[in-house]
Design an enzyme around this catalytic site. Structure first.
Site, mmCIF file in Angstrom:
data_model
loop_
_atom_site.group_PDB
_atom_site.id
_atom_site.type_symbol
_atom_site.label_atom_id
_atom_site.label_comp_id
_atom_site.label_asym_id
_atom_site.label_seq_id
_atom_site.Cartn_x
_atom_site.Cartn_y
_atom_site.Cartn_z
ATOM 1 N N HIS A 27 -7.376 -5.687 -1.062
ATOM 2 C CA HIS A 27 -6.164 -4.952 -0.687
ATOM 3 C C HIS A 27 -5.258 -5.737 0.262
ATOM 4 O O HIS A 27 -4.038 -5.654 0.164
ATOM 5 C CB HIS A 27 -6.574 -3.622 -0.041
ATOM 6 C CG HIS A 27 -5.487 -2.602 0.007
ATOM 7 N ND1 HIS A 27 -4.713 -2.253 -1.087
ATOM 8 C CD2 HIS A 27 -5.044 -1.815 1.037
ATOM 9 C CE1 HIS A 27 -3.861 -1.309 -0.744
ATOM 10 N NE2 HIS A 27 -4.031 -1.033 0.544
ATOM 11 N N SER A 50 0.829 -1.205 0.000
ATOM 12 C CA SER A 50 0.000 0.000 0.000
ATOM 13 C C SER A 50 0.868 1.261 0.000
ATOM 14 O O SER A 50 1.735 1.412 -0.838
ATOM 15 C CB SER A 50 -0.958 -0.047 1.193
ATOM 16 O OG SER A 50 -1.964 0.923 1.090
ATOM 17 N N ASP A 97 -9.258 -4.545 -5.660
ATOM 18 C CA ASP A 97 -8.718 -3.676 -4.608
ATOM 19 C C ASP A 97 -9.444 -2.330 -4.659
ATOM 20 O O ASP A 97 -9.286 -1.566 -5.606
ATOM 21 C CB ASP A 97 -7.218 -3.488 -4.832
ATOM 22 C CG ASP A 97 -6.516 -2.770 -3.693
ATOM 23 O OD1 ASP A 97 -7.152 -1.942 -3.033
ATOM 24 O OD2 ASP A 97 -5.319 -3.049 -3.478
#
Length: 268
Positions: A248, A96, A219
């Site tokens: 995610h 991320s 995601d």
């Protein structure tokens, strides 16, 4: 380094988990997460003969809270960890928003200690829409998200934990919800703003080590069209792996497959 902590130039402490022996793999957690999230992946990588190192970002987990959370500071923290452990030929894995930490580290400190990069569900290169037709979040949506972090963190956790790791059991989801609660509110707000407003386009083009991009095609936090597909076009030596039906939190929902892909990247 004294014990499990690395001291930064400003005198703050970064908590580090360092397991196993072999070629080093440094795993950086995403926004509002800490090194606990990498636990299963770390153990699996150890079984393949790799040394795994995971650090709690400043203001996260067991690390101290300096009150500054821009990408320059975070990249310098990463440099402190790599330098203190004297790592060579390291594979850097960033989930991320940590993808930006790795990119900014390469910009500021070079690739002398780095063999390869793996970006997992990475945000960027530019998460904010610069024009009405550009990919990314509209500025007003971004401001609403940040306002909720300031005013209603429990509500944000309730809305976003299950979509992060679809199919995870209640015990796992409760564990995930503890990490943002253990994170400095200042860090949550300022790091999220940095993720949304920093443009890594030019820096991505300058990366001079091989990069593996791993991303789920469902995601919602970092939509693949805004992120991995664009990075694949920008980064000179990159390959893209798409996990169909994945969201995610790949280190939670796809730990075995993700571990295998990271291990394969380390061997390439």
């Amino acid at each position: 380094m004294s014990g499990p902590f690395v001291e930064t130039a400003g005198g703050h402490q970064l908590y580090v988990r360092d397991w196993g022996t072999g070629d080093p793999v440094v795993l950086l957690s995403g926004w509002a997460m800490d090194s606990r999230g990498w636990g299963e992946v770390m153990v699996r990588l150890n079984k393949t003969g790799l040394r795994t190192i995971a650090c709690d970002r400043r203001g996260h987990g067991r690390s101290t809270d300096p009150g500054r959370y821009d990408y320059d500071a975070l990249a310098d923290d990463l440099a402190a960890v790599l330098d203190n452990l004297d790592l060579e030929q390291a594979t850097l894995v960033g989930h991320s928003g940590a993808g930006g930490e790795i990119i900014r580290y390469l910009t500021r400190h070079g690739s002398g200690r780095v063999k390869r990069v793996v970006l997992v569900g990475a945000t960027g290169p530019c998460m904010m829409a610069t024009t009405p037709d550009a990919p990314g979040a509209p500025p007003e949506m971004a401001e609403r998200a940040i306002r909720q972090l300031v005013e209603d963190m429990p509500g944000w956790i309730a809305e976003n934990t299950a979509p992060f790791a679809p199919g995870a059991d209640e015990t796992t989801l409760r564990g995930l919800s503890l990490m943002p609660l253990d994170t400095s509110r200042r860090a949550l707000v300022d790091f999220q703003r940095a993720i949304l407003t920093t443009d890594f386009t030019a820096e991505a083009r300058s990366i001079n080590v091989p990069v593996t991009l791993i991303h789920g095609d469902t995601d919602a936090s970092a939509p693949v069209e805004w992120t991995a597909h664009r990075y694949a076009e920008l980064i000179p030596h990159s390959d893209l792996k798409i996990y169909e039906g994945a969201a995610h939190g790949l280190m939670i929902t796809h730990a075995e497959r993700l571990s295998d892909d990271i291990a394969a990247a380390c061997r390439s």
